[in-house]
Write an enzyme that holds these catalytic residues in place. Structure first.
Site, PDB file in Angstrom:
ATOM      1  CB  THR A  31      44.137 -38.623  14.527  1.00 43.63           C
ATOM      2  OG1 THR A  31      43.435 -39.213  15.607  1.00 43.63           O
ATOM      3  CG2 THR A  31      44.307 -39.652  13.426  1.00 43.63           C
ATOM      4  CB  SER A  75      42.439 -33.559  21.568  1.00 38.16           C
ATOM      5  OG  SER A  75      41.297 -34.284  21.168  1.00 38.16           O
ATOM      6  CB  SER A  76      41.082 -38.007  25.057  1.00 36.79           C
ATOM      7  OG  SER A  76      40.449 -38.322  23.845  1.00 36.79           O
ATOM      8  CB  THR A 106      38.635 -34.812  15.699  1.00 33.99           C
ATOM      9  OG1 THR A 106      38.800 -36.199  16.003  1.00 33.99           O
ATOM     10  CG2 THR A 106      39.313 -34.467  14.400  1.00 33.99           C
ATOM     11  CG  ASP A 107      38.676 -37.888  20.415  1.00 27.41           C
ATOM     12  OD1 ASP A 107      37.999 -38.143  19.403  1.00 27.41           O
ATOM     13  OD2 ASP A 107      39.445 -38.704  20.944  1.00 27.41           O
ATOM     14  CD  GLN A 295      18.741 -35.282  27.205  1.00 20.52           C
ATOM     15  OE1 GLN A 295      18.215 -36.203  26.595  1.00 20.52           O
ATOM     16  NE2 GLN A 295      18.704 -35.200  28.518  1.00 20.52           N
ATOM     17  CB  CYS A 296      17.220 -31.383  20.370  1.00 20.85           C
ATOM     18  SG  CYS A 296      15.711 -32.197  20.830  1.00 20.85           S
TER      19      CYS A 296
HETATM   20  N1  ASP Z   1      41.921 -39.251  19.830  1.00 18.26           N
HETATM   21  C1  ASP Z   1      42.282 -38.300  18.801  1.00 18.26           C
HETATM   22  C2  ASP Z   1      42.394 -36.937  19.429  1.00 18.26           C
HETATM   23  O1  ASP Z   1      41.418 -36.297  19.651  1.00 18.26           O
HETATM   24  C3  ASP Z   1      41.264 -38.314  17.712  1.00 18.26           C
HETATM   25  C4  ASP Z   1      41.549 -37.374  16.559  1.00 18.26           C
HETATM   26  O2  ASP Z   1      42.469 -36.574  16.546  1.00 18.26           O
HETATM   27  O3  ASP Z   1      40.818 -37.454  15.566  1.00 18.26           O
HETATM   28  O4  ASP Z   1      43.482 -36.509  19.724  1.00 18.26           O
END
Ligand code: ASP
Length: 358
Positions: A31, A75-76, A106-107, A295-296
């Site tokens: 992002t 990053s997905s 961030t993903d 899972q916690c």
């Molecule tokens: N979909 C974005 C990624 O992980 C989300 C982000 O960067 O916050 O590339």
């Protein structure tokens, strides 16, 4: 080394004074560098467009080398291939740099930071991941603060000239966390990451306050970076009340799967019904490496504390202690990629590589 995976841009910023530090800045996408496409969806910008929005960098007393993946990604879409591109870049350029900052979505940042913490163990240089919840083009973006503070952390040295944070970390929203302890917890607010089982390495406010006792110590012995083989036959099996034998067998009785993160309840507990225990036992006999992760969010797995985890211990399931799922998956990929012996692989899973478990 293939030049296909990344490109170096001739944008080195040499500061007029002798620079305080030399930083390698790697752009992978996410992002932070996105803009709206013609259809209105967010897609990664190319690096040059992104750079226009971070001219503050020019005012820093740093020498910065920019390198971008040839094709910046959301990053997905990240895959171990990209991890190796990043590792290759670091291996080729780290010698001329004091610290590294990696811009990443961030993903999956917690996965990449965990994976790189294993691959770069012993590098003894700061490798700081950062990104943003809002693109750098947006006025209220968190990108500037995240990037500029990450640059400061990556270049911070003590009085002996040694790096203050010589490990892989994530800086986000005023907090610096160990990379292999991080988890993404928030997709809207700016505090995207948490580290439930390990203290913050630093916090930024008017100044950056480092939590020295919990940061990896610096060592003069530096290792050569090797490009790892990542074993991809890994699965995650979250249990839940009512899970069927078919669902469990689909994972545990699958010849292509050699490592499983078993996501259990509480302190590592799972159902004791006979068919479940038999499935686990058979998988272990077939040398499937099963690691028990709770899972916690906080706390740790203690196999044998309850009768509902003793059967897992008896069957040969490996305790994941307080490791995160992200760190466990990437560690299985790392260990099984290089280890042929089942026993040694278990031993390596139980032994911390670089602070991923207590
Ligand atoms: N979909 C974005 C990624 O992980 C989300 C982000 O960067 O916050 O590339």
């Amino acid at each position: 080394m293939s030049e296909k995976g990344y490109k170096k841009l001739t944008l080195d910023i040499a500061s007029p004074n002798p620079p305080k530090a030399r930083i390698l800045l790697i752009y992978t996408g996410g992002t932070i560098g996105m803009g709206a496409s013609e259809s209105g969806k967010l897609v990664p910008y190319d690096f040059k467009k992104m750079l226009k929005h971070i001219h503050e960098i020019n005012t820093y007393d740093l020498q910065i080398t920019f390198i971008s993946l040839t094709q910046p990604i959301d990053s997905s879409d990240i895959d171990p291939i990209h991890w190796n591109h990043i590792i290759e870049i670091i291996s080729n350029y780290e010698g001329d740099h004091d610290g590294i900052v990696i811009l990443h979505g961030t993903d999956t940042m917690a996965y990449t930071a965990s994976a790189l913490s294993y691959a770069l163990n012993g590098l003894n240089k700061p490798v700081v991941f950062t990104g943003a919840q809002l693109p750098i083009t947006v006025p209220r973006t968190d990108a500037r603060e995240n990037l500029l503070t990450s640059l400061e952390i990556a270049s911070a040295k003590n009085e002996q000239g040694e790096p203050i944070v010589p490990e892989v970390s994530i800086f986000f929203n005023h907090s610096l966390v160990r990379g292999n302890r991080a988890q993404k917890m928030e997709s809207v607010k700016f505090n995207a990451f948490r580290s439930a089982n390990y203290p913050l390495l630093a916090e930024s406010g008017v100044s950056i306050r480092y939590n020295f006792p919990v940061i990896m110590p610096y060592s003069k012995d530096k290792i050569d970076i090797r490009i790892p083989k990542w074993y991809k036959g890994i699965a995650v099996l979250p249990i839940f009340p009512g899970i069927t034998q078919e669902a469990v067998l689909a994972v545990l009785d699958n010849p292509s799967i050699k490592g499983v993160v078993l996501e259990t309840y509480g302190s590592g507990n799972a159902q004791t019904v006979d068919w479940f225990t038999s499935c686990i036992k058979r998988a272990v006999q077939n040398e499937v490496l099963i690691i028990n992760v709770s899972q916690c969010v906080g706390g740790e797995v203690t196999q044998g504390m309850y009768a509902t985890s003793a059967h897992l211990e008896d069957a040969g399931v490996v305790s994941g202690s307080d490791i995160t799922v992200e760190a466990a998956i990437t560690k299985l990929m790392f260990v099984l990629g290089s280890e042929k012996s089942y026993k040694n692989a278990i031993r390596r899973m139980l032994t911390p590589i670089c602070g991923e478990l207590s």
